[in-house]
Design a protein around this motif. Structure first.
Motif, short mmCIF file in Angstrom:
data_model
loop_
_atom_site.label_atom_id
_atom_site.label_comp_id
_atom_site.label_asym_id
_atom_site.label_seq_id
_atom_site.Cartn_x
_atom_site.Cartn_y
_atom_site.Cartn_z
N PHE A 36 10.74 1.47 -7.50
CA PHE A 36 10.21 2.06 -6.26
C PHE A 36 10.11 0.99 -5.17
O PHE A 36 10.55 1.20 -4.03
N VAL A 37 9.54 -0.16 -5.52
CA VAL A 37 9.40 -1.26 -4.56
C VAL A 37 10.78 -1.74 -4.10
O VAL A 37 11.01 -1.96 -2.90
N LYS A 39 13.57 -0.06 -4.00
CA LYS A 39 14.14 0.97 -3.12
C LYS A 39 13.53 0.88 -1.72
O LYS A 39 14.24 0.95 -0.72
N LYS A 40 12.21 0.72 -1.66
CA LYS A 40 11.54 0.63 -0.36
C LYS A 40 11.99 -0.61 0.40
O LYS A 40 12.19 -0.57 1.62
N GLU A 43 15.31 0.08 1.91
CA GLU A 43 15.16 0.94 3.10
C GLU A 43 14.72 0.11 4.31
O GLU A 43 15.24 0.27 5.41
N MET A 44 13.74 -0.77 4.09
CA MET A 44 13.24 -1.61 5.17
C MET A 44 14.31 -2.58 5.64
O MET A 44 14.44 -2.84 6.84
N THR A 60 7.29 -4.05 3.82
CA THR A 60 7.36 -3.08 2.74
C THR A 60 5.97 -2.76 2.21
O THR A 60 5.63 -1.59 1.99
N ASN A 63 4.17 -0.50 4.64
CA ASN A 63 4.68 0.87 4.59
C ASN A 63 4.22 1.59 3.34
O ASN A 63 3.82 2.77 3.40
N ILE A 64 4.27 0.94 2.19
CA ILE A 64 3.80 1.56 0.95
C ILE A 64 2.30 1.83 1.03
O ILE A 64 1.83 2.89 0.62
N GLU A 67 1.69 4.91 3.16
CA GLU A 67 1.97 6.13 2.39
C GLU A 67 0.84 6.42 1.41
O GLU A 67 0.39 7.56 1.29
#
Length: 86
Positions: A36-37, A39-40, A43-44, A60, A63-64, A67
């Protein structure tokens, strides 16, 4: 020595770097979190290709965290509605 009882160690890859993670969670959960990290961070990186790794990691994390806090508030509000507090 007793502190390590029940802890599992596994190696994960995040943003091209390997990390040894130790915890009581199942290894599959640790890998899920790491994926998950990763992937994030990807994206960033796409949105901000000129950030260095430190800046990318902080962005990151922000942003996490955003969320997480939004979802936490949503769950708390839904719980209050369910309990008739709102």
């Amino acid at each position: 020595m007793g502190e390590d009882q029940g802890k599992r160690r596994t190696t994960v890859s995040i943003s091209g770097q390997n990390y040894v993670i130790s915890g009581k969670a199942d290894v599959s959960h640790i890998h899920e979190v790491a994926n998950f990290v990763d992937k994030k961070m990807k994206e960033m990186r796409k949105m901000n290709p000129y950030l260095d790794k430190s800046q990318l990691a902080v962005l990151t994390a922000v942003n996490i965290s955003d969320e997480y806090l939004r979802l936490k508030k949503q769950v708390e509000q839904e719980s209050k509605k369910k309990d008739g507090e709102i």
